[in-house]
Design a protein around this motif. Structure first.
Motif, mmCIF file in Angstrom:
data_model
loop_
_atom_site.group_PDB
_atom_site.id
_atom_site.type_symbol
_atom_site.label_atom_id
_atom_site.label_comp_id
_atom_site.label_asym_id
_atom_site.label_seq_id
_atom_site.Cartn_x
_atom_site.Cartn_y
_atom_site.Cartn_z
ATOM 1 N N ALA A 160 13.022 3.075 48.700
ATOM 2 C CA ALA A 160 11.627 2.799 49.052
ATOM 3 C C ALA A 160 10.984 1.866 48.031
ATOM 4 N N LEU A 161 11.274 2.073 46.743
ATOM 5 C CA LEU A 161 10.728 1.192 45.703
ATOM 6 C C LEU A 161 11.283 -0.226 45.826
ATOM 7 N N PHE A 162 12.567 -0.337 46.169
ATOM 8 C CA PHE A 162 13.152 -1.663 46.391
ATOM 9 C C PHE A 162 12.390 -2.416 47.487
ATOM 10 N N ILE A 163 12.104 -1.732 48.580
ATOM 11 C CA ILE A 163 11.429 -2.376 49.711
ATOM 12 C C ILE A 163 10.011 -2.790 49.326
ATOM 13 N N LEU A 220 9.750 -3.390 41.265
ATOM 14 C CA LEU A 220 11.130 -3.676 41.649
ATOM 15 C C LEU A 220 12.085 -3.266 40.529
ATOM 16 N N GLY A 221 11.642 -3.490 39.300
ATOM 17 C CA GLY A 221 12.458 -3.102 38.155
ATOM 18 C C GLY A 221 12.674 -1.603 38.063
ATOM 19 N N LEU A 222 11.662 -0.807 38.424
ATOM 20 C CA LEU A 222 11.847 0.650 38.435
ATOM 21 C C LEU A 222 13.025 1.028 39.327
ATOM 22 N N ALA A 223 13.111 0.357 40.483
ATOM 23 C CA ALA A 223 14.215 0.633 41.408
ATOM 24 C C ALA A 223 15.545 0.140 40.855
ATOM 25 N N VAL A 224 15.539 -1.054 40.269
ATOM 26 C CA VAL A 224 16.772 -1.613 39.710
ATOM 27 C C VAL A 224 17.312 -0.719 38.595
ATOM 28 N N GLY A 225 16.431 -0.298 37.677
ATOM 29 C CA GLY A 225 16.873 0.570 36.594
ATOM 30 C C GLY A 225 17.348 1.920 37.092
ATOM 31 N N GLY A 226 16.631 2.462 38.082
ATOM 32 C CA GLY A 226 17.062 3.731 38.641
ATOM 33 C C GLY A 226 18.422 3.641 39.298
ATOM 34 N N ALA A 227 18.656 2.544 40.010
ATOM 35 C CA ALA A 227 19.971 2.357 40.648
ATOM 36 C C ALA A 227 21.070 2.208 39.614
ATOM 37 N N PRO A 252 19.219 -5.702 51.477
ATOM 38 C CA PRO A 252 20.034 -4.620 50.911
ATOM 39 C C PRO A 252 19.238 -3.344 50.682
ATOM 40 N N ALA A 253 17.927 -3.473 50.432
ATOM 41 C CA ALA A 253 17.096 -2.284 50.244
ATOM 42 C C ALA A 253 17.024 -1.465 51.527
ATOM 43 N N LEU A 254 16.879 -2.142 52.665
ATOM 44 C CA LEU A 254 16.850 -1.437 53.953
ATOM 45 C C LEU A 254 18.202 -0.787 54.246
#
Length: 539
Positions: free
Chosen positions: A160-163, A185-192, A255-257
């Motif tokens: 969801a954060l990526f999107i 977007l970075g929060l999602a990247v770091g989490g991944a 890719p987020a979807l």
């Protein structure tokens, strides 16, 4: 309570038992530390572990001990490769989001009248590094989230954060708004980056864990290659279009979807389920992911290990770090993560077009040339993970890669020093960038993400991984934010500084990095607790 741990019970079986059949060897059956899985006919030689003498006997009435029993009603076997593919959509989004900015920067620097955001050199650094700063916090926050709510739910939140971040950056009206959504977007990247390798490592059978976790890095660089390619296509198909950069950034939603919808079909980590007391659920997941229908031995091993960690559990993560061996392995993991970024890899991945433009190439030519970096990165990770990783130990691969990275950085610096500006310098710099990426992506990156997924003990794995990823992204932030002004001030001499840092890193790896190949996660934890290091793979 005392901070010293009692030894981990030595009767914990490391792996699942080999299937008792007379056919071909089961490729999903973990080995016992030998380089190659033994066939059933090798049972007499001791390659198939006997049931633990210290553990409870297998319960024939336990749910799901064979296909068709009530405990497995409605369940279907799942291909471990398909599950890993869905999980690595997080890595694909990670790679695409970090790579796409390299092609967008030349257009973002244009005046607002021409469709850009009129970014100054300092703002270029902020727009680029805001994602990296967000990733540092995303990595550390996701560790606690993954430990508390599970790996699967964490991936759903990250999707969801990526999107949100991808849509926000593509529609940003000002540089300030761009920075805000790049941070999200970075929060999602770091989490991944923190969650995906741990998740894969906990799902995978021991004997193919390295290969499966390495797919995370392969998918990251594949995402970067896709970003470089779409950047070049958009720049050349729509030359001079005022919103070219918006087209580039909105593609990050794809890719987020895929991750968002794919997550609904994932299993949860069996190790996490056992740690939460959900034995039946863990048994069902193992039954789905293993070829063998009887997963009782592997499940018993996980359960015994969790019972041991609970018996020795401290009141907090920081109390756990008072245990010498836990503190040591956590600090080694943090240092490994930090130093892997001090190679300067993201000075190449983020700023390659800018560097090549400075050597004399035009903007579109630099964007096309950057595709070569992406191709080399993908091929190198594939070579390292598919060809080298199954055949060689982790530690020698890391050291070879670090030596190669150091030499390549020195050669890049030399090209700026001894070759006059022009096409010759541009293509030599590009060639040595590719050499750098060969050693970085094919050796260092493959090993460092894999080791981070392996070395941390179960009870602090999420938080320790989060700290390591935080350190990794903070180093990345330093490189991303300082590279533009330092490159403007020092030119190619900056690469000599990177080379010196990496030369010193070689000696750190020699002294502190353990060998982890050929041992289950539980065996590794036992080795660290009893010996302070991972023992070599069995011959």
């Amino acid at each position: 309570m005392s901070t010293e741990l009692d030894p981990i019970p030595t009767e914990i079986p490391a792996n699942t038992a080999a299937p008792a059949n007379t056919g071909a060897p089961n490729p999903e059956t973990p080995n016992t530390g030998a380089p190659n899985p033994a066939s059933p006919t090798d049972a007499s030689a001791g390659t198939s572990p006997a049931p633990s003498s210290g553990g409870p006997p297998a319960d024939p009435s336990a749910p799901g001990q064979a296909a068709g029993q009530p405990g497995h009603a409605g369940l279907k076997k799942k291909n471990i490769n398909g599950v890993v593919l869905v999980a690595t959509m997080g890595a694909l989004a990670f790679g695409f989001d970090t790579g796409v900015i390299s092609g967008a920067i030349p257009f973002l620097k244009l005046p607002t009248a021409d469709g850009g955001l009129a970014l100054s050199p300092n703002m270029v650094g902020w727009v680029t590094s805001s994602l990296v700063l967000g990733a540092a916090f995303g990595g550390i926050l996701s560790g606690g989230l993954a430990d508390r709510n599970g790996r699967k739910k964490t991936l759903l939140v990250l999707a969801a954060l990526f999107i949100i971040g991808a849509l926000g950056t593509s529609l940003a009206p000002t540089a300030a708004v761009m920075v805000i959504f790049r941070f999200i977007l970075g929060l999602a990247v770091g989490g991944a980056s923190a969650t995906v390798p741990v998740f894969i490592g906990e799902l995978a059978p021991t004997h193919i864990r390295g290969t499966l976790v390495a797919r995370n890095e392969l998918t990251i660089v594949t995402g970067q290659l896709l970003a470089y390619t779409t950047n070049a296509v958009i720049a050349n198909v729509f030359p001079g279009h005022p919103h070219a950069w918006r087209f580039m950034l909105v593609l990050c939603t794809l890719p987020a979807l895929a991750l968002f919808f794919g997550t609904f079909h994932l299993t949860e980590s069996p190790r996490w389920l056992v740690s939460k007391g959900r034995r039946d659920d863990a048994e069902k997941v193992l039954w789905q992911l293993r070829h063998d229908d009887d997963v009782s031995e592997e499940l018993n091993a996980l359960e015994k290990h969790v019972q041991w960690t609970r018996r020795e559990a401290s009141t907090s993560f920081f109390d756990d770090l008072r245990v010498p061996w836990m503190r040591r392995i956590t600090l080694i993991g943090i240092a490994l993560a930090f130093l892997s970024q001090m190679t300067g890899v993201n000075s190449v991945m983020y700023y390659a077009p800018m560097i090549l433009i400075d050597t004399g190439l035009g903007t579109n030519a630099a964007l096309v040339a950057t595709i070569g970096n992406g191709v080399v990165a993908v091929c190198s990770v594939a070579f390292g993970s598919i060809v080298l990783l199954p055949r060689f130990r982790r530690r020698p691969m890391l050291l070879i890669g670090q030596i190669g990275v150091t030499c390549a950085l020195a050669l890049i610096g030399a090209m700026f020093t001894v070759i006059a500006p022009g096409p010759t310098r541009a293509y030599l710099v590009l060639a040595f960038m590719m050499l750098f990426l060969f050693f970085m992506q094919g050796f260092v990156a493959v090993i460092f993400w894999l080791m981070l997924a392996e070395i941390f003990p179960l009870r602090i794995r999420g938080k320790a991984m989060g700290l390591a990823v935080f350190a990794n992204w903070m180093a990345n932030f330093l490189v991303a934010s300082l590279f533009p002004p330092l490159e403007a001030a020092l030119g190619g001499n900056l690469f000599f500084i990177f080379a010196a840092i990496n030369f010193a890193t070689i000696f750190f790896y020699l002294k502190f990095i353990p060998e982890t190949k050929g041992r289950s996660l539980e065996q590794l934890e036992e080795d660290f607790a009893m010996h302070g290091r991972a023992l070599p793979e069995s011959p």
